[in-house]
Design an enzyme around this catalytic site. Structure first.
Site, PDB file in Angstrom:
ATOM      1  N   PHE A 155      -6.195 -27.717  84.256  1.00 53.82           N
ATOM      2  CA  PHE A 155      -7.225 -27.055  83.556  1.00 53.82           C
ATOM      3  C   PHE A 155      -7.366 -25.760  84.010  1.00 53.82           C
ATOM      4  O   PHE A 155      -8.192 -24.853  83.206  1.00 53.82           O
ATOM      5  CB  PHE A 155      -8.502 -27.957  83.922  1.00 53.82           C
ATOM      6  N   LYS A 179       1.096 -30.558  76.093  1.00 45.25           N
ATOM      7  CA  LYS A 179      -0.177 -31.419  76.217  1.00 45.25           C
ATOM      8  C   LYS A 179      -0.866 -30.886  77.370  1.00 45.25           C
ATOM      9  O   LYS A 179      -0.625 -30.715  78.770  1.00 45.25           O
ATOM     10  CB  LYS A 179       0.521 -32.682  77.127  1.00 45.25           C
ATOM     11  N   GLU A 182      -7.052 -32.220  79.129  1.00 49.08           N
ATOM     12  CA  GLU A 182      -8.089 -32.387  78.224  1.00 49.08           C
ATOM     13  C   GLU A 182      -9.482 -31.812  78.667  1.00 49.08           C
ATOM     14  O   GLU A 182     -10.389 -31.928  77.871  1.00 49.08           O
ATOM     15  CB  GLU A 182      -8.352 -33.910  78.159  1.00 49.08           C
ATOM     16  N   ARG A 183      -9.644 -31.013  79.829  1.00 51.40           N
ATOM     17  CA  ARG A 183     -10.875 -30.339  80.187  1.00 51.40           C
ATOM     18  C   ARG A 183     -11.301 -29.073  79.237  1.00 51.40           C
ATOM     19  O   ARG A 183     -12.269 -28.752  79.251  1.00 51.40           O
ATOM     20  CB  ARG A 183     -11.086 -30.314  81.634  1.00 51.40           C
ATOM     21  N   SER A 232      -1.681 -31.253  90.119  1.00 49.19           N
ATOM     22  CA  SER A 232      -2.129 -31.457  91.443  1.00 49.19           C
ATOM     23  C   SER A 232      -0.860 -32.390  92.033  1.00 49.19           C
ATOM     24  O   SER A 232       0.073 -32.580  91.251  1.00 49.19           O
ATOM     25  CB  SER A 232      -3.063 -32.410  91.553  1.00 49.19           C
ATOM     26  N   CYS A 287      -4.167 -21.945  92.031  1.00 50.24           N
ATOM     27  CA  CYS A 287      -3.099 -22.455  92.640  1.00 50.24           C
ATOM     28  C   CYS A 287      -2.843 -21.672  93.692  1.00 50.24           C
ATOM     29  O   CYS A 287      -2.253 -21.683  94.809  1.00 50.24           O
ATOM     30  CB  CYS A 287      -2.012 -22.986  91.914  1.00 50.24           C
ATOM     31  N   GLU A 386      -6.561 -30.362  99.524  1.00 49.67           N
ATOM     32  CA  GLU A 386      -6.620 -29.246  98.700  1.00 49.67           C
ATOM     33  C   GLU A 386      -8.218 -29.467  98.051  1.00 49.67           C
ATOM     34  O   GLU A 386      -8.386 -30.296  97.418  1.00 49.67           O
ATOM     35  CB  GLU A 386      -5.832 -29.283  97.810  1.00 49.67           C
TER      36      GLU A 386
HETATM   37  P1  NAD Z   1      -4.196 -32.770  87.429  1.00 49.76           P
HETATM   38  O1  NAD Z   1      -2.808 -33.218  87.951  1.00 49.76           O
HETATM   39  O2  NAD Z   1      -5.429 -33.380  87.497  1.00 49.76           O
HETATM   40  O3  NAD Z   1      -3.844 -32.518  85.837  1.00 49.76           O
HETATM   41  C1  NAD Z   1      -2.655 -31.917  85.516  1.00 49.76           C
HETATM   42  C2  NAD Z   1      -2.170 -32.675  84.101  1.00 49.76           C
HETATM   43  O4  NAD Z   1      -1.898 -33.930  84.309  1.00 49.76           O
HETATM   44  C3  NAD Z   1      -3.496 -32.553  83.039  1.00 49.76           C
HETATM   45  O5  NAD Z   1      -2.442 -32.468  81.788  1.00 49.76           O
HETATM   46  C4  NAD Z   1      -3.761 -33.922  82.981  1.00 49.76           C
HETATM   47  O6  NAD Z   1      -4.149 -34.532  81.792  1.00 49.76           O
HETATM   48  C5  NAD Z   1      -2.495 -35.047  83.532  1.00 49.76           C
HETATM   49  N1  NAD Z   1      -2.772 -35.936  84.405  1.00 49.76           N
HETATM   50  C6  NAD Z   1      -3.916 -35.996  85.165  1.00 49.76           C
HETATM   51  N2  NAD Z   1      -3.890 -37.375  85.862  1.00 49.76           N
HETATM   52  C7  NAD Z   1      -2.775 -37.903  85.432  1.00 49.76           C
HETATM   53  C8  NAD Z   1      -2.185 -39.197  85.706  1.00 49.76           C
HETATM   54  N3  NAD Z   1      -2.767 -40.093  86.323  1.00 49.76           N
HETATM   55  N4  NAD Z   1      -0.975 -39.310  85.100  1.00 49.76           N
HETATM   56  C9  NAD Z   1      -0.407 -38.738  84.045  1.00 49.76           C
HETATM   57  N5  NAD Z   1      -0.874 -37.491  84.078  1.00 49.76           N
HETATM   58  C10 NAD Z   1      -2.113 -36.991  84.447  1.00 49.76           C
HETATM   59  O7  NAD Z   1      -4.671 -31.144  87.677  1.00 49.76           O
HETATM   60  P2  NAD Z   1      -5.901 -30.305  87.325  1.00 49.76           P
HETATM   61  O8  NAD Z   1      -6.990 -30.806  88.039  1.00 49.76           O
HETATM   62  O9  NAD Z   1      -5.921 -30.362  85.889  1.00 49.76           O
HETATM   63  O10 NAD Z   1      -5.535 -28.863  88.072  1.00 49.76           O
HETATM   64  C11 NAD Z   1      -5.693 -28.520  89.398  1.00 49.76           C
HETATM   65  C12 NAD Z   1      -4.290 -28.572  90.142  1.00 49.76           C
HETATM   66  O11 NAD Z   1      -3.107 -28.235  89.554  1.00 49.76           O
HETATM   67  C13 NAD Z   1      -4.441 -28.325  91.534  1.00 49.76           C
HETATM   68  O12 NAD Z   1      -4.069 -29.278  92.568  1.00 49.76           O
HETATM   69  C14 NAD Z   1      -3.790 -26.857  91.561  1.00 49.76           C
HETATM   70  O13 NAD Z   1      -3.353 -26.537  92.869  1.00 49.76           O
HETATM   71  C15 NAD Z   1      -2.583 -27.213  90.808  1.00 49.76           C
HETATM   72  N6  NAD Z   1      -2.097 -26.316  90.157  1.00 49.76           N
HETATM   73  C16 NAD Z   1      -0.658 -25.813  90.581  1.00 49.76           C
HETATM   74  C17 NAD Z   1      -0.146 -24.590  90.098  1.00 49.76           C
HETATM   75  C18 NAD Z   1       1.058 -23.957  90.648  1.00 49.76           C
HETATM   76  O14 NAD Z   1       1.685 -23.361  90.291  1.00 49.76           O
HETATM   77  N7  NAD Z   1       1.722 -24.853  91.664  1.00 49.76           N
HETATM   78  C19 NAD Z   1      -0.995 -23.861  89.091  1.00 49.76           C
HETATM   79  C20 NAD Z   1      -1.965 -24.229  88.581  1.00 49.76           C
HETATM   80  C21 NAD Z   1      -2.510 -25.392  89.082  1.00 49.76           C
END
Ligand code: NAD
Length: 502
Positions: A155, A179, A182-183, A232, A287, A386
């Protein structure tokens, strides 16, 4: 093109058509500044995902056969359209993510740089050629697109992170299914419309909205060739394992806990300003945010004084208000989680120099004030986890050796920065710290599009960083060709030995 801000249902964009799909599941998209419902987004089920993959698969033959000139023309047109719609897109992002409009413009500009890099696709897709590798034999190699590539994104950068992926994949001749989170899903539909206007054939770029159900269907789909994930760490690990198990190429970027080391010879005023920007910009939901300051020696007290005073001055308010410096966090759950962590830090004995729960922030939306903890220790949850919010933790150490060892003990390894006026300290830091991206007097060292982005350890699963030359490599596979045109085929030697060039 204009944005319909009254839009109540955000649909998939598959094969050039908006569709609600077969699933009846939806999810609320909030306006984080008011705490009110902004829209509903449809959540794809496996049938909807299959439709998106099929649309991409059908579009692939024509697009992969398109000349490099045609592909780069579309990318240049997309670049122009994106550039001319920055304001609208930024406001759309602010209304769903919560970040301030100028910050949203910043993320779009960084995404735009990747599109500009992708415009140079003819140069990036050049192959290699060697003549006379053996008598009358030449060799060449080139790279070809993979097929249907998938992006699953978080998100926190609803425009930039997907743009780390789809311009590279599409420039390389693939088709793509995104994909998004969704937020804050609307930015992806906006981008899809721009691609269409730029002349990209229908089905080359598709948006399927959804949650875990959609992700799992994409990871298991037999016609998906490659998956790029950013999110994450637990989900990144899961995506890497599950998609690899079905033979897909995967890059999965995870979470972070980025440290900034401040040496006694650093410029204090400059450093304090940089820490404020990197710790609290986008309410700490980056991130590459700095979440840990490591103070070396006597710099701790004067630095903490400055950072605390500046943190208290940050203007917290709605992202669409031009006077706001920091917006709300993305959801009520995120706000509650962050406030809970602040409580854990206080209970564990960290020195809350600024407690965001006590600051005067707007009510109604998902606001948390900036928080600064001093004298944090490595066993506290505010250090180990985090938090992904506006919480900056400071740890005091006595030497650069200690600071480097501290960073290297961590499991996250996205970025790290050092503030110093010593070239020697900076050089040691950049060589010895085990993370993927280093900043020297730069707090958020997000590499330019023509370098690649990525962390180490639990911040990236897979062996390719994202965008830059590594992006083109990830979205293509190599083919090597050996050629012989014998002048007299009948006279050519025949041997059952394995051929050599000697
Ligand atoms: P998230 O992991 O909750 O979601 C990321 C994606 O995975 C979304 O599209 C979500 O719909 C999907 N998802 C969520 N739960 C899932 C599950 N159980 N099974 C399958 N798919 C699932 O992350 P977020 O809260 O949207 O974003 C924040 C996180 O992203 C933080 O940890 C941040 O550090 C990380 N991030 C990392 C980078 C990087 O370059 N390393 C860049 C941006 C964000």
């Amino acid at each position: 093109m204009s944005i319909d801000t009254s839009l109540r249902t955000i649909e998939h964009l598959i094969g050039g058509e908006a569709t609600a799909g077969d699933s009846t599941r939806t999810s609320v998209v909030w306006d984080p500044a008011t705490g009110e419902e902004h829209a509903q987004v449809v959540l794809a089920d496996p049938r909807d995902v299959d439709r998106a993959v099929k649309a991409a698969q059908q579009a692939f033959p024509e697009w992969s056969e398109a000349s490099l000139a045609r592909r780069s023309k579309v990318m240049f047109a997309f670049r122009e359209l994106l550039d001319s719609h920055i304001d609208e897109l930024a406001r759309l992002i602010a209304s769903e993510h919560g970040k301030v409009v100028e910050d949203a413009k910043g993320e779009i500009s960084r995404g735009l740089e990747v599109v500009e890099f992708a415009c140079g696709l003819p140069q990036m897709l050049k192959g290699d050629y060697s003549e006379q590798v053996s008598g009358g034999v030449d060799a060449h190699s080139f790279r070809q697109p993979l097929g249907v590539c998938v992006g699953i994104t978080p998100f926190n950068f609803p425009a930039m992170v997907p743009m780390w992926m789809h311009p590279m994949a599409i420039a390389a001749g693939n088709s793509f299914v995104l994909k998004p989170s969704e937020r804050d899903p609307s930015a992806s539909n906006f981008v899809a419309e721009l691609y269409r206007e730029a002349g990209l054939p229908d089905g080359v770029f598709n948006v399927a909205h959804g949650d875990k159900v959609a992700v799992d269907a994409l990871l298991d789909h037999p016609d998906v060739a490659a998956v790029s994930f950013v999110g994450s760490t637990p989900i990144a690990r899961y995506v890497h394992e599950r998609a690899s198990a079905t033979g897909k190429r995967v890059q999965a970027l995870g979470g972070a806990k980025n440290h900034a080391v401040v040496m006694p010879d650093a410029d204090l005023e400059y450093t304090a300003d940089q820490l404020i920007a990197a710790g609290f910009g986008s309410a700490g939901q980056r991130c590459m945010a700095i979440s840990v300051v490591v103070t070396v020696g006597e710099v701790a007290d004067p630095l903490m004084e400055r950072v605390a005073a500046k943190a208290r001055e940050i203007k917290v308010g709605p992202g669409l208000d031009p006077s706001s410096e920091m917006g709300p966090v993305v959801t009520a759950q995120a706000r509650d989680r962050i406030e809970d962590y602040i409580g854990q830090g206080v209970n564990a004995g960290a020195d809350a120099r600024v407690d965001g729960r006590e600051l005067d922030v707007p009510t109604g939306g998902f606001f948390v004030g900036p928080t600064l903890f001093d004298r944090v220790t490595t066993d506290m949850s505010i250090y180990t986890d985090e938090i992904f919010g506006p919480v900056l933790c400071a740890i005091r150490v006595d030497s650069l050796d200690e600071a480097i060892a501290l960073i290297n003990r961590g499991s996250f390894a996205n970025g790290a920065a050092i503030f110093t006026s010593s070239g020697q300290a900076a050089r040691r830091f950049e060589r010895e710290v085990q993370v993927g991206m280093i900043g020297v007097n730069v707090p958020i060292p997000v590499p330019m599009a023509y370098y690649s982005f990525g962390g180490w350890k639990d911040s990236l699963f897979g062996d390719h960083h994202i965008h830059g030359a590594e992006g083109f490599r990830f979205y293509t596979r190599a083919k090597a060709v050996t050629t012989r045109w014998p002048e007299d085929p009948a006279a050519a030697s025949r041997t059952l030995h394995f051929p050599t060039s000697r």
